[in-house]
Structure formats: C-alpha cells, structure tokens
Scaffold this motif. Structure first.
Motif, short mmCIF file in Angstrom:
data_model
loop_
_atom_site.label_atom_id
_atom_site.label_comp_id
_atom_site.label_asym_id
_atom_site.label_seq_id
_atom_site.Cartn_x
_atom_site.Cartn_y
_atom_site.Cartn_z
N ALA A 161 -33.18 41.51 -7.13
CA ALA A 161 -34.19 41.92 -8.12
C ALA A 161 -33.91 43.33 -8.63
CB ALA A 161 -35.58 41.85 -7.49
N ALA A 162 -33.52 44.25 -7.74
CA ALA A 162 -33.24 45.62 -8.15
C ALA A 162 -32.06 45.67 -9.12
CB ALA A 162 -32.95 46.48 -6.92
N VAL A 205 -30.05 53.49 -7.96
CA VAL A 205 -31.24 52.75 -7.54
C VAL A 205 -31.03 52.29 -6.10
CG1 VAL A 205 -32.69 50.72 -7.95
CG2 VAL A 205 -31.73 51.99 -9.89
N THR A 258 -26.42 37.82 -10.63
CA THR A 258 -26.43 39.07 -11.41
C THR A 258 -25.16 39.15 -12.24
OG1 THR A 258 -25.22 40.62 -9.97
CG2 THR A 258 -27.50 40.12 -9.36
N ASN A 265 -31.00 43.27 -11.12
CA ASN A 265 -31.37 42.68 -12.41
C ASN A 265 -32.41 43.50 -13.16
OD1 ASN A 265 -29.60 40.48 -12.30
ND2 ASN A 265 -31.03 39.26 -11.08
N ASP A 266 -33.31 44.15 -12.42
CA ASP A 266 -34.36 44.93 -13.09
C ASP A 266 -33.78 46.05 -13.93
OD1 ASP A 266 -36.33 43.36 -12.03
OD2 ASP A 266 -36.94 44.78 -10.47
N VAL A 267 -32.70 46.66 -13.46
CA VAL A 267 -32.11 47.79 -14.19
C VAL A 267 -30.83 47.39 -14.92
CG1 VAL A 267 -33.10 49.53 -12.65
CG2 VAL A 267 -30.82 48.60 -12.16
N GLN A 268 -30.51 46.08 -14.85
CA GLN A 268 -29.25 45.59 -15.43
C GLN A 268 -28.09 46.48 -14.97
OE1 GLN A 268 -30.17 45.42 -19.69
NE2 GLN A 268 -30.74 43.26 -19.47
N ASP A 271 -33.36 39.33 -1.51
CA ASP A 271 -34.21 39.08 -2.67
C ASP A 271 -34.52 40.39 -3.40
OD1 ASP A 271 -34.36 36.32 -2.20
OD2 ASP A 271 -36.08 36.54 -0.87
#
Length: 367
Positions: free
Chosen positions: A141-142, A123, A176, A144-147, A137
């Motif tokens: 977010a990236a 990613v 994270t 955490n979005d895909v763990q 930011d």
C-alpha cells in the motif's frame, strides 16, 4: 556551508563509532582468517598487477567471473566501489524529487541518507516492533500510495538479521510498478554453507523480472571489506543506465584483480562461512541462556553474521564492554525501533566467549 546544495546541508560524515579495542565485534566484518590457498591466490593477483595503467572502466573480467558464479549474462552485472557506491548511483539514477523510495526500517540507515542526498523522498513501512516482521499489505500500500520509484529490502536485514520472505518480493513485483532492490550483502551466511547462500538468494529471479535488482558484496563472507567491491545483478537496461553515470575508474586495478581471484576461488571460503554460521548459533544460544533471567532482555534469531540483542541500559553496557573489557560492539539503542539494542558481529570462538563472559558479568551487576 551555505553555498552547498540545500538538500546536502546538515549532513554529518558517516561515523561507525569505532574505537581501537582488543576484540572488535562492531562492524559486521568477517573476523576469521581466510584459508591459506585463498590468501595465496589473492596475494599473487596483487603482486602481478601493474599499476601504471588505468583500470578497465567496467571491470569486465570481474563481471564475467560474477556472471559465471550466478549463471547470468555479463550484461546483467555491474561492479562498484562497494555496495554503497552502487546504492548511491541507483538512487541518483532513478530518484530525485517526486521519485520516492520506500524502506522497511529498522534497516541500513544509509538507504535513507543516500536517498536524501539525491533529493529522493523516503517513505517508511515500519516493521513489527517486536518480531521485526514486514507487514506486506502495508508495504504494498505504501509503495502504491506514493507511486514509488523504488523499494529496498535487505535479506538478511541489517541489523535485525531476518531473511525476506520471497512471497513479499513476488507481491511487490506483481502488485506495484516500482523497481525492487534486494540487498543480499549477508546472504552467504543464510543458507547451506556449501552453497554460499545461493539457496536463499533471488538472483535467479532477475532474468524473468526486469524490475528486480539484487545487490551483493565481497565485503562480508569473502573477508574483503577493505577492498571495497560490490556488484549488482539486474536487467541490462538498468546496468547500462547506472553504468553511464558512475564515477570513472571507480574500481581500481588491485581491487579488480583480487576480486576475480576471490570469486574464482570461492569454494575455499565454504569452511570459513560454515564456522561463522556455527559460531552464530552458539553465540545466540549462549546469550539467550545468560540473559534469560534479565527482565526485558531478548536475543533475535539471525541469518547473517551478527546477532541483535536487547539488554536494559544498552548504551552503558556497550561503553563498559569497551572501557573495562576492550570489546567493541555496535550500539543501536537510540535508533528508532531499536531501543536498548546492541548488534554483535559473530567473532571467533575465543572472541565470542570473551564477549559472553564479559556481558554476563555486567548483567549480574545489573540484576
């Protein structure tokens, strides 16, 4: 070949785009001669190393020398056949389907390549297209979005030359659950030369942050690219896990013996690093001055041993530097986010002058 694993089909061999030239400023190597006492210590180590026995599998003498350098425990250190082997082994260990890697391109292209070989989803949290700053930011977010299993940052970044703000690393650790890999291959050029980059390194954070891993190398500041010695400073659990799956005897006896002497005599390399830093600033200043009148041209500040610049028709400029002046630089003009960009390794004063004069002649023709 159809019998190959599906994830590996379509890969091409790594191509550094090397052509023999009078001046090679393309590969981010240390272009300077090493001090004679340093050279003599390395030569003596090579001459006195027996070759009839297998090497120490974990390179413990070298691990102890590295641990002493950074004020960590031996258990925090893993040695590898260059930083590339360690990168691959980290992705192989902690990656795989469903274990994503987050990167911040433009960055070292092998991150994504190694991850794909290990079937690790990649990613991208893209940098600002003009400043190459990281949007922290968006990065958090990236992740955490895909763990994500891991995020990799380079400090200084290759090929853009900028340092990572420690606050970004702090947020990744606090906000994270990912492993955070900080690639400090060029950090010796980033701070006070007398400290060989330790004032800009985050190695000191590892003891209190078990998810932080710091990658270092002897290929750049130490001038040992041909030896292939890299190392990781990380939590002992990470070192043990990666150490369990690494290739047997990946670090040969010559490399171990010479690297022990190199790290042990590291203070002798301070003048070399200092001169490279001075030459970097002089090169960037002269390039900016000569390119000032050329629309679209730009030189970015660098904390590494290379300079990134944008010049119209970069691919043609690179080819003409090679063919007409026998000067080799690295063309990134077709890489995403790096349109019309060339990366120039800092050479000696003479090499840098030859490059600037040749580039000036080409620019005048363009203008």
């Amino acid at each position: 070949m159809s019998r190959a694993r599906k994830a590996l089909q379509g890969f091409e061999p790594y191509d550094p785009a090397f052509t023999p030239c009078r001046v090679n400023l393309s590969a981010n190597e240390n272009t300077h001669d090493v001090p004679m006492p340093f050279f003599n210590a390395l030569r003596e180590a090579m001459a006195s190393t027996p070759l009839n026995r297998y090497p120490d599998p974990m390179a413990d003498d070298l691990r102890r020398q590295i641990a002493e350098r950074h004020g960590v425990e031996v258990e925090n250190v893993l040695v590898g056949n260059g930083g590339d082997e360690i990168l691959f082994n980290l992705f192989f260990t902690f990656g795989g389907p469903g274990h994503a890697l987050v990167t911040c391109p433009p960055d070292f292209s092998e991150y994504a390549n190694f991850a794909k070989m290990c079937e690790m989803p990649v990613v991208s949290a893209w940098r600002d297209p003009e400043t190459f700053a990281i949007d922290v930011d968006a990065l958090v977010a990236a992740v955490n979005d895909v763990q994500a299993a891991m995020v990799v940052l380079t400090s200084p970044n290759n090929p853009t030359g900028d340092l990572v703000d420690p606050a970004i690393v702090r947020r990744l650790l606090d906000e994270t659950d990912a492993l955070v890999l900080l690639d400090e291959a060029y950090v010796e050029f980033a701070g006070v030369p007398e400290l060989l980059g330790e004032d800009k390194s985050l190695v000191g954070w590892v003891a209190e942050n078990p998810r932080l891993m710091v990658l270092r190398t002897l290929s750049k500041a130490f001038g040992l690219a041909g030896l292939r010695v890299g190392y990781l400073v990380a939590d002992p659990a990470v070192v043990d896990m990666v150490g369990a799956i690494r290739q047997l005897y990946s670090e040969d006896v010559i490399a171990q013996s010479v690297a022990v002497q190199a790290v042990g005599h590291r203070e002798l390399m301070v003048p070399v690093v200092a001169d490279i830093v001075d030459q970097r600033e002089r090169l960037a200043e002269r390039l900016a001055e000569r390119l000032a009148a050329l629309p679209g041209a730009r030189v970015w500040p660098s904390s590494a041993n290379f300079v990134l610049l944008r010049v119209p028709g970069a691919a043609t400029v690179r080819a003409r530097l090679r063919d007409e002046y026998s000067i080799l630089v690295r063309d990134f003009s077709v890489a995403p986010g790096l349109a019309d960009c060339l990366r120039i390794t800092v050479g000696t004063a003479e090499e840098n002058d030859l490059l600037v004069d040749a580039l000036t002649s080409l620019v005048k023709e363009t203008a």
